[in-house]
Write a protein that holds these residues in place. Structure first.
Motif, PDB file in Angstrom:
ATOM      1  N   ILE A 177       0.834  -1.210   0.000  1.00  0.00           N
ATOM      2  CA  ILE A 177       0.000   0.000   0.000  1.00  0.00           C
ATOM      3  C   ILE A 177       0.866   1.256   0.000  1.00  0.00           C
ATOM      4  N   LEU A 178       1.929   1.253   0.766  1.00  0.00           N
ATOM      5  CA  LEU A 178       2.829   2.407   0.753  1.00  0.00           C
ATOM      6  C   LEU A 178       3.524   2.544  -0.598  1.00  0.00           C
ATOM      7  N   LYS A 179       3.786   1.432  -1.241  1.00  0.00           N
ATOM      8  CA  LYS A 179       4.350   1.484  -2.588  1.00  0.00           C
ATOM      9  C   LYS A 179       3.339   2.102  -3.566  1.00  0.00           C
ATOM     10  N   LEU A 180       2.082   1.720  -3.423  1.00  0.00           N
ATOM     11  CA  LEU A 180       1.029   2.313  -4.253  1.00  0.00           C
ATOM     12  C   LEU A 180       0.935   3.816  -4.016  1.00  0.00           C
ATOM     13  N   HIS A 181       1.021   4.209  -2.746  1.00  0.00           N
ATOM     14  CA  HIS A 181       0.963   5.634  -2.415  1.00  0.00           C
ATOM     15  C   HIS A 181       2.122   6.390  -3.067  1.00  0.00           C
ATOM     16  N   LYS A 182       3.260   5.820  -3.057  1.00  0.00           N
ATOM     17  CA  LYS A 182       4.421   6.474  -3.658  1.00  0.00           C
ATOM     18  C   LYS A 182       4.261   6.603  -5.171  1.00  0.00           C
ATOM     19  N   ARG A 183       3.702   5.570  -5.810  1.00  0.00           N
ATOM     20  CA  ARG A 183       3.505   5.626  -7.253  1.00  0.00           C
ATOM     21  C   ARG A 183       2.483   6.697  -7.625  1.00  0.00           C
ATOM     22  N   ILE A 184       1.432   6.796  -6.842  1.00  0.00           N
ATOM     23  CA  ILE A 184       0.434   7.835  -7.123  1.00  0.00           C
ATOM     24  C   ILE A 184       1.027   9.218  -6.880  1.00  0.00           C
ATOM     25  N   TYR A 185       1.824   9.331  -5.829  1.00  0.00           N
ATOM     26  CA  TYR A 185       2.426  10.631  -5.493  1.00  0.00           C
ATOM     27  C   TYR A 185       3.347  11.105  -6.618  1.00  0.00           C
ATOM     28  N   GLN A 186       4.044  10.185  -7.264  1.00  0.00           N
ATOM     29  CA  GLN A 186       5.009  10.553  -8.297  1.00  0.00           C
ATOM     30  C   GLN A 186       4.452  10.410  -9.721  1.00  0.00           C
ATOM     31  N   MET A 187       3.212  10.059  -9.861  1.00  0.00           N
ATOM     32  CA  MET A 187       2.630   9.823 -11.182  1.00  0.00           C
ATOM     33  C   MET A 187       2.568  11.112 -11.993  1.00  0.00           C
ATOM     34  N   PRO A 188       3.178  11.157 -13.184  1.00  0.00           N
ATOM     35  CA  PRO A 188       3.157  12.384 -13.981  1.00  0.00           C
ATOM     36  C   PRO A 188       1.953  12.411 -14.932  1.00  0.00           C
ATOM     37  N   VAL A 189       1.519  13.618 -15.243  1.00  0.00           N
ATOM     38  CA  VAL A 189       0.452  13.841 -16.220  1.00  0.00           C
ATOM     39  C   VAL A 189       0.965  14.863 -17.222  1.00  0.00           C
ATOM     40  N   THR A 190       0.942  14.513 -18.502  1.00  0.00           N
ATOM     41  CA  THR A 190       1.455  15.381 -19.553  1.00  0.00           C
ATOM     42  C   THR A 190       0.311  16.143 -20.189  1.00  0.00           C
ATOM     43  N   VAL A 191       0.416  17.467 -20.165  1.00  0.00           N
ATOM     44  CA  VAL A 191      -0.613  18.341 -20.747  1.00  0.00           C
ATOM     45  C   VAL A 191       0.088  19.414 -21.571  1.00  0.00           C
ATOM     46  N   PRO A 192      -0.246  19.572 -22.843  1.00  0.00           N
ATOM     47  CA  PRO A 192      -1.057  18.637 -23.636  1.00  0.00           C
ATOM     48  C   PRO A 192      -0.300  17.345 -23.890  1.00  0.00           C
ATOM     49  N   ALA A 193      -1.020  16.343 -24.378  1.00  0.00           N
ATOM     50  CA  ALA A 193      -0.434  15.008 -24.504  1.00  0.00           C
ATOM     51  C   ALA A 193       0.720  14.982 -25.482  1.00  0.00           C
TER      52      ALA A 193
END
Length: 980
Positions: free
Chosen positions: A136-152
């Protein structure tokens, strides 16, 4: 002249004084029937225009679907529009906005515009087990560092992570849930081989000394008992250690500071769901149930997407059965295409209404799925009534005259039922309605019904004209090919003779003269000249009456003779008509059957009452979304693992109060007693007691200690978010202008009902308290006055129907007809409401919409039957019940068959909304048909109105003979010359 004296005396008898109300009704009837007669003749004279204009208009308006927009604010649709909870929510947002909280947020109380939320469950073991905790902490870390590219794509693309979009705390670090900090402390202690801190439930203490409520973050908890035993799930006492937990809820708060950031946050939510789906595939031992700010809106509108193909299947099934319902053995008089054209007329009217909505900027929502069925029930009944009236007209009349007779006979009733629809929907669409979804649905349905009525007068009537000309030319009703005469048909194969079977007019005149009723005779000296003698005094005969008047004229006189009752060719009759005429009519009016029908009605009322007493309100928005969606799965997990405690309730003191006063302190502590609470006041009083200070101090000392001592302690610093100070004069301590505390109640399975009771209880308490406070939670927006907001449009519509019936009884409709129709509408409504509760349907906005439409549907089915029965004079009640069933029960039965077939595909859609729609509309159709075909025909045989025999000229030996000379040519009847 002398010979006509008896006939004249009969006329003078009809001029006897009558009550003024009856005379007014007769005058209005005559005027309206004459107007519809003229309208029918006008439509029949210009069939091409009235057939093409609706089609062209529909095509033009249908091109406006480029402006199609979907409603995005689901809360405005499903929550009461005007409620105290919304006002309280606006006040709370002005005092304590989300971005003011710099230490902690409670996900079910303080939710920003954008967020991502996930419930993590374990299929085996506890989420606090080392393996699951690390995952679960690993999942939290992945969400925390998840990038979103705008515009794609593009050179101007930027990567945004959660740290850029999150809500920051006082140290400019993202605010995260306290359970994450507690799990990180457990993991650090395990790695360093130190003692693992005890995690308590529902309020635990973190390493910095701060107390944190984790009841909405940890679910399915089993605690340690007082003697080391294990308590059941959710039964841990306050502050007990957590032994295991089956679920964990994490919330990630986003901020949307403008248009660009809102788009970025929206894409982050999509990436959040995709990341969780990918992570769940890699870790099958964990169950992940995501939810975002857009999940409810997406899943609510997804019902419309799922219903696309079933609606097309409904249209196809209804079209096939409509064609079959319009088919007869006689291939010329059979009109299967009229059933399909009736459905086409309804479809064109729906397309036109949708085009108007697009042009006016109206947004769509999934509740509009019920509008096609409102149009279908109303339009099909009108079309079948017109076809039934057409078959009762004289075939030797011109098509224009036959169409005019149909308008004269049917359109007055059809216009009245349309007026009932518009009245019920119009009042529900008024500002009196506090539910926006109900108001928008009724407004749109009212527009659709109006256009459907206009298209029935124009498009469908012109189609009736065209099929009438085909019948006049003896052309096949399906293939439009001219049918050969019997002498030519005899040489054809058997299958061809069966396919081309018809009865020619000369054959009918020779074997069965088309006389209405009574003693008559005819002689045919040659094929082009026919002398027919008939008696005009047939007003008391059942076969010559329509609804309130005589139908289908033999001459140009508006009153006509019908051969429907005395059909000399039963093989030419419609199958359903033959069954009703020869079997069902006699069976339902049988003396030995009536007691069982009355007993069945008592059973109907009993079960309806049983369900009525168990009606529950359905204020949960997740009950109106598609099944197997993120919203439904998330809601199920939340109800399963997080139902032990209520959502966090904000207790807001919005005015300055003397907190230093001992009596005020006792009152506030008493209000919070029995709750799990996070209270700055209680912590501050304990702080004063621990430091050997009095809790009752002067205002300056109380406020000074609060500001300069208490709030500067690390474990109490987060309480600064809960207090608003107001400056006084220079050198004086400020006042506490407003403050808040957080309450959590222990709940059971009926969580929403208990929350509603709690809301009402605390509100009543706030009215008598010396301290001005309010309570708020976002779920209160749906709960507050929801029952009144949902049921008020139904009450208004029902009162509107009764008022309209009462008003019309003074001038248009017989008073007893209005009484019977009002009682029938009430009975159908009562039965639908009771049976839908027994079927598991709650009273929400969708079921109320169906109940409102049921008012008009029940009036459509039972109104013509009641009018046909009440208009008869003479003969027996049983005789008139059979006649009414033949003329108006058959169209009701045809409508029921087609309507039920259209509902079946909708019941297969995997959506809670469509399941509610299917169940309510099925009950509406069933209860309406039960009243029209069973209850009313039985009750009318021994309840008012009575059937007193009128003055019958035949009994007095008075006879007036009319000689009709018909001149025929190859195109049927050209003219009629009448001599007396």
């Amino acid at each position: 002249m002398l010979g006509s004296a008896p006939g004249l005396s009969g006329r003078w008898e009809r001029l006897e004084p009558r009550p003024r109300a009856r005379m007014l009704r007769q005058v209005l009837h005559a005027g309206l029937r004459t107007s519809f007669h003229a309208l029918g003749r006008f439509v029949a004279s210009h069939p091409v225009f009235f057939a093409s204009a609706p089609v062209l208009l529909s095509i033009l308006l249908g091109a406006s679907f480029s402006r199609y927009r979907v409603e995005e604010d689901v809360e405005s649709l499903l929550a009461p529009k005007h409620s105290l909870a919304k006002i309280e929510g606006n006040l709370v947002d002005s005092l304590f906005p989300v971005n003011r909280s710099k230490h902690a947020l409670y996900s079910d109380l303080q939710t920003p515009v954008r967020y991502g939320r996930v419930i993590v469950t374990t299929r085996k073991g506890s989420v606090l087990d080392p393996v699951h905790l690390d995952t679960i902490l690993k999942l939290h870390k992945r969400i925390y560092q998840m990038p979103v590219t705008v515009p794609a794509t593009g050179v101007n693309s930027f990567n945004y992570s959660f740290s850029y979009l999150c809500l920051p705390d006082d140290k400019n670090v993202c605010i995260i849930d306290d359970i994450i900090r507690a799990m990180e402390e457990i993991q650090s202690a395990r790695i360093s081989n130190s003692s693992i801190p005890i995690l308590r439930y529902p309020i635990t203490q973190l390493a910095d000394g701060r107390q944190a409520y984790i009841g909405h973050q940890l679910g399915g908890v089993q605690g340690w008992g007082p003697n080391g035993g294990v308590r059941g799930q959710g039964t841990g006492a306050k502050g007990e250690g957590v032994r295991s937990a089956r679920a964990l809820q994490l919330t990630y708060y986003l901020q949307a500071r403008g248009g660009l950031m809102d788009r970025v946050a929206s894409q982050w939510e999509n990436a959040f769901c995709a990341e969780l789906q990918h992570f769940a595939a890699l870790h099958p031992k964990l169950g992940l149930h995501p939810s975002t700010s857009s999940s409810l809106r997406t899943d609510f509108q997804f019902s419309s997407v799922l219903a696309h193909r079933p609606l097309l299947a409904s249209l196809g099934a209804c079209g096939v059965l409509a064609m079959l319902c319009c088919t007869m053995r006689d291939c010329v008089r059979s009109k299967p295409w009229l059933g399909l054209l009736a459905l086409l007329s309804i479809t064109l009217s729906g397309l036109t209404a949708a085009g108007i909505l697009n042009l006016t900027g109206t947004t769509y929502n999934s509740t509009y799925l019920g509008i096609p069925f409102v149009m279908l029930g109303h339009g099909l009944f009108g079309s079948f009534e017109m076809l039934s009236s057409w078959r009762r007209t004289r075939e030797d009349q011109h098509v224009k005259e036959r169409v005019a007779s149909v308008f004269e006979d049917v359109m007055l009733r059809f216009s009245g039922s349309t007026m009932l629809h518009l009245m019920t929907l119009g009042l529900a669409a008024s500002p009196l309605t506090n539910m926006e979804a109900v108001r928008l649905f009724c407004r749109t349905a009212m527009l659709a019904v109006t256009i459907s009525y206009i298209y029935m007068l124009s498009f469908y009537s012109s189609c009736l004209v065209f099929t009438g000309y085909l019948e006049t030319g003896y052309r096949h009703g399906c293939f439009c090919r001219r049918v050969p005469k019997p002498e030519r048909l005899d040489s054809k194969p058997a299958w061809y003779r069966c396919l081309m079977y018809t009865r020619y007019q000369d054959e009918a005149q020779t074997t069965n003269p088309p006389i209405g009723v009574g003693n008559s005779h005819s002689h045919t000296p040659n094929s082009n000249l026919t002398h027919t003698h008939t008696h005009p005094h047939t007003a008391n005969n059942p076969a010559t009456h329509g609804l309130g008047h005589v139908a289908n004229s033999t001459l140009t006189h508006p009153h006509t003779h019908s051969t429907a009752h005395m059909d000399p060719n039963p093989q030419d009759s419609h199958l359903l008509l033959g069954c009703v005429r020869r079997c069902y009519g006699d069976w339902i009016t049988n003396t030995y059957v009536k007691p069982f029908v009355v007993l069945l009605y008592l059973v109907y009322i009993s079960f309806g009452l049983m369900g009525f007493l168990q009606v529950t309100q359905g204020s949960d928005p997740s009950a109106l979304v598609a099944m197997d969606t993120a919203t439904v799965l998330y809601t199920r997990a939340q109800q399963r693992y997080f139902s032990s405690y209520s959502p966090v309730i904000g207790f807001y003191i919005y005015e300055s109060a003397p907190y230093w006063n001992a009596s005020v302190q006792r009152d506030l502590l008493e209000y919070a007693k029995g709750f799990q609470r996070i209270s700055w006041l209680e912590a501050y009083l304990n702080y004063l007691t621990d430091n050997n200070q009095s809790t009752s101090q002067p205002r300056e000392n109380f406020t000074h200690t609060l500001r300069h001592s208490f709030l500067r302690e690390p474990q109490f610093a987060h309480f600064a978010d809960d207090i608003i100070f107001a400056e006084r004069g220079q050198g004086e301590e400020p006042d506490v202008a407003a403050s808040r505390i957080f309450l959590v109640a222990k709940t059971t399975e009926n969580k929403r009902e208990e929350m509603s009771v709690l809301l009402d209880t605390l509100r009543r308490l706030s009215l008598t308290s010396r301290v001005r406070f309010l309570i708020f939670n976002p779920s209160f927006v749906y709960l507050d006055r929801y029952a009144a907001a949902v049921s008020s449009p139904l009450r208004h519509s029902l009162l509107a129907v009764l008022f309209l019936l009462g008003l019309s009884s003074l001038a248009v409709v017989e008073p007893l007809v209005s009484v019977w129709l009002g009682l029938t509408v009430l009975s159908v409504q009562f039965g639908v409401l009771g049976f839908m509760t027994l079927w598991g349907v709650e009273l929400d906005c969708m079921s109320v919409l169906c109940l409102i439409s049921a008012l008009g549907h029940s009036a459509d089915c039972s109104g013509p039957l009641l009018c046909g029965f009440a208009s008869g004079r003479g003969d027996s009640r049983t005789r008139w019940v059979r006649v009414a069933l033949e003329r108006h029960g058959v169209p009701s039965l045809q409508t029921l068959i087609c309507y039920s077939a259209a509902l079946v595909p909708v019941g297969a859609v995997r959506s809670n909304l469509t399941h509610t729609l299917f169940r309510c509309l099925t009950l509406t159709a069933g209860c309406s048909a039960l009243h029209t075909l069973a209850f009313l025909p039985t009750l009318l045989t021994f309840l008012p109105p009575s059937k007193t025999p009128g003055n019958r000229p035949e009994e007095d030996g008075q006879r007036q003979e009319v000689e009709c000379v018909e001149m025929n040519d190859s195109t049927r009847v050209v003219d009629q010359i009448t001599t007396v």
